[in-house]
Motif scaffolding. Structure first.
Motif: not given
Length: 777
Positions: A173, A38, A169-171, A166-167, A715, A40, A198
């Motif tokens: 794509e 995914r 960003m993470q869920h 943040r949610y 990362q 960055n 992140v």
């Protein structure tokens, strides 16, 4: 027609005509944005007016068709509640799609966002976006992201906003984020910092010299020629800072409109400096206002130490700055001074190491004119009073001292009776015991004797470094295994995990010992605890094992840093011989898994030319690059190194083929750390999937953190180095089976275990001035 001034002083550059340089920024984003699994999160940060917003405006021209880039200035949003924020964000996206990409979305219902903002954004708005974009990604470029923290602190925006972003960003794509920040993580609140933890960071600072020269000369080439002396003078004054360069050139063009000269020389540049300072007053003053009292004192003292405002921006020593302040009765405590210098360097206000100068000469001119030390003394008077107040004395000791006996309060009669009765009872019991026959007393005497095993106590060795090498020079000696408990300076045990057994058999460590620049080489066999010392030359350092562990190579020479030779040592016999390289300063040797020795030829203070050579001295090969600390990956396909550009050290990697040809160079991300300026000393982990390196300050090159980068995802991970507990994260090196060795913050070597990029201390191996180790296998 009157010529129009082409320079843009203050506003962001939206078009391509007046945008120069920043190729490194766009390459970083192109490489770092796309991840294997995914994408960055990218964070651009830097000083005000360094061109972050201008770079965002150029992004749609620089990224491929995969991304639809939408610029959103958070200063233009009210940000009064999560429902307002998501409503404004959705409208900004829809407006950008319509204006930049001619994509129309169905109108949004404001009431839906009031009723349930998250549901409206996720389940009503975003599906419309995905349907319109097809397979493309949406890149949200959020400028002035500090506004989120400001609104949360003003209680106009819910703190949960950070967690929701943040949610997203993470869920999602296909929803990507690029933030622009004017300050670093160290100044953020915990919740705000977590939003960017992140992300992959890229600092935007001054323009590289070629881009700055193009900015100065190209926009006006149809009107007049800027002499080389004038170009150099402009760069002396602005250091390539994009805003100040545009501002000064804007003033020069205005001046030219009155003279219409065919050429501009250095004298005409100097003629408009005062005018430029006045026009840039707001930005120059902002740098001052966001400085602490100690930083203001340092800046005022530096400007005063340099002399008149028209003088050159020449470097001055910290002693000269302190002297200038002392003459005005300004005394800054040592700890405050140290922190002030670190912050001013990190913010690109000052540059230097042992001596300091202003990063932008216009800042010096403004400070000399408006913020002289005698005026600053009144401004920082509260801080001066605080610094002059002695710290409170510790409480008096609670034990009795013969010199100052403590007077006790008289005991009550009831207490005296209890004490008297207790003493009498003890005396009676002792008399009764003595009157017993011997055979009845013996069992009691045996019962009260201490057990034999309890008489052995472990003594903790000191972890303080010594001033000189303490080991004998010539032959092998047997050294007992070090005690497992390590003491701090105050005697408290260091809070490291209980040591474990050595990882496998045959582990050998070779290292440098003693004063840097005049050192010996030590070899420690962990199976036998036998240590050997090698010193064929006055200075011997930076050893590196051969792939079979039978030999090692080191840099040897005199203690005056005049000559360094590549020397190969037989680990069993100690016999050594030099390699001929046609270089008088061979440094940073590394014996790669391809059985070639990589090294740099040059000074220790700058980049050197990289070479490789076979162990028999044949086939000397130039890699065609300037860098330091070459280190080959375990599979021999990648070469990592540190490189200095624009006086900043960073870590790079390059692909290398069987012929020694390097290509596909790329810079690794640099995680932001308070006071951290340089990335140095790269080393691979056991399987070559991660690179470790140290983050150092600028002045002393002291390691303040250990960072690592996972190559597949980019990362980063950071562990801080603390001298109080001798954190063992200085210059780590890893062998097989995740066995690593690193130096402690206060000296000595530690054995560590690599667990998914985290180095876990196992036990301390040495307790002196040992560093620069390599491990076999």
């Amino acid at each position: 027609m009157e010529p129009i001034n082409p320079y843009i002083a203050g506003n962001p550059i939206t078009g391509a005509e007046m945008f120069f340089g920043r190729q490194d920024v766009f390459v970083f984003i192109q490489q770092a944005l796309i991840g294997k699994h995914r994408d960055n999160v990218i964070v651009l940060y830097g000083q005000r007016r360094t061109g972050k917003t201008s770079a965002l405006y150029q992004m749609p021209r620089r990224l491929g068709p995969r991304y639809v880039s939408i610029f959103i200035d958070l200063h233009g949003l009210a940000l009064e509640g999560l429902d307002s924020f998501l409503w404004e964000l959705a409208n900004s996206i829809a407006r950008g799609l319509r204006r930049e990409y001619r994509i129309e979305l169905a109108p949004l219902a404001r009431d839906a966002f009031r009723a349930n903002p998250r549901h409206a954004f996720e389940n009503e708005f975003l599906p419309r976006v995905w349907a319109a974009l097809g397979e493309r990604h949406l890149l949200l470029m959020l400028d002035e992201a500090i506004r989120l923290q400001e609104q949360v602190q003003a209680r106009k925006l819910e703190p949960e906003t950070f967690a929701y972003l943040r949610y997203l960003m993470q869920h999602f794509e296909r929803l990507n984020f690029l933030f622009a920040l004017g300050e670093g993580l160290e100044s953020m609140t915990k919740e705000y910092a977590s939003l960017f933890s992140v992300g992959l960071y890229k600092k935007i600072s001054f323009l590289e010299p070629a881009a700055a020269r193009a900015l100065i000369t190209q926009p006006v080439q149809e009107f007049f020629r800027v002499q080389d002396s004038a170009v150099e003078r402009i760069l002396e004054i602005t250091s390539g800072h994009p805003y100040y360069t545009q501002l000064l050139c804007h003033s020069i063009f205005n001046h030219w409109q009155h003279t219409r000269a065919a050429e501009i020389d250095a004298a005409e540049v100097d003629a408009v400096v005062d005018e430029t300072v006045e026009r840039g007053l707001a930005v120059l003053k902002h740098v001052w206002e966001e400085s602490t009292p100690a930083e203001k004192a340092i800046l005022a003292g530096a400007a005063a130490a340099m002399g008149e405002a028209s003088a050159a921006n020449h470097p001055v020593t910290p002693e000269a700055i302190s002297h200038a302040l002392k003459q005005r009765q300004i005394l800054v405590p040592s700890e405050e001074r140290t922190q002030a210098y670190k912050s001013l360097l990190a913010r690109d206000v000052l540059v230097g190491g042992e001596q300091y100068a202003f990063a932008v000469d216009l800042q010096r001119v403004w400070i000399f004119k408006y913020e002289r030390p005698e005026w600053v003394r009144d401004e920082i008077k509260p801080a001066l009073r605080k610094w002059a107040t002695p710290p409170p004395l510790p409480p008096p000791p609670r034990f009795l001292s013969p010199e100052t006996p403590t007077r006790r309060a008289p005991a009550s009669s009831r207490a005296r009776l209890w004490w008297g009765g207790g003493i009498a009872l003890v005396v009676l019991l002792m008399l009764a015991f003595l009157l017993l026959p011997r055979q009845f007393r013996a069992p009691f005497l045996v019962a009260f004797q201490p057990a034999a095993t309890a008489t052995v106590t472990a003594r903790a060795p000191t972890a303080l470094p010594t001033k000189t090498a303490t080991r004998p020079l010539p032959t092998a000696t047997s050294t007992p295994a070090p005690t497992q408990t390590v003491a701090n300076a105050d005697g408290a045990p260091t809070p490291f995990p209980t040591p474990t057994t050595v990882f496998g058999r045959g582990v050998k460590i070779v290292y440098t010992s003693g004063v840097p620049g005049c050192s010996t080489i030590g070899l420690l066999d962990l199976d036998s605890n036998v240590e050997r010392i090698f010193k064929p030359e006055p200075n011997n350092e930076e050893p590196s094992w051969s792939p079979d562990g039978a030999q090692f190579v080191a840099s040897t020479g005199d203690c005056g840093n005049k000559e360094y030779f590549l020397t190969i040592f037989d680990a069993a016999t100690g016999v050594s011989h030099r390699l001929e390289t046609n270089c008088d300063k061979n440094i940073d040797p590394y014996w790669g898994k391809d059985n070639r020795i990589y090294f740099a030829c040059g000074s220790r203070n700058d980049n050197g030319e990289l070479f490789s050579i076979s162990p028999d001295g044949a086939d000397l090969h130039a890699l065609g690059m300037s860098a330091r600390r070459p280190t080959l990956s375990p599979n021999a396909n990648l070469l990592a190194y540190m490189r200095q550009e624009d006086n900043v050290w960073r870590i790079w990697i390059a692909e290398i083929d069987d012929t020694g040809k390097v290509g596909n160079l790329r810079q690794l991300p640099f995680p932001q750390v308070l006071g951290g300026v340089y990335a140095r000393q790269p080393r691979w982990n056991s399987d070559g999937t991660r690179l470790f390196f140290n983050i150092t300050d600028q002045s002393s090159l002291q390691a303040i953190a250990l960072a690592s980068v996972e190559l597949e995802t980019n990362q980063t991970n950071v562990s801080f180095i603390n001298a109080d507990n001798n954190t063992p994260f200085v210059r780590p090196v890893c062998g097989k089976n995740n066995v690593c060795v690193a130096g402690g913050a206060n000296g000595g070597l530690w054995l560590l275990k690599d667990e998914d990029g985290a180095l876990i201390p196992q036990r301390q191996l040495t307790f002196g001035e040992e560093y620069g180790a390599d491990i076999f296998p």
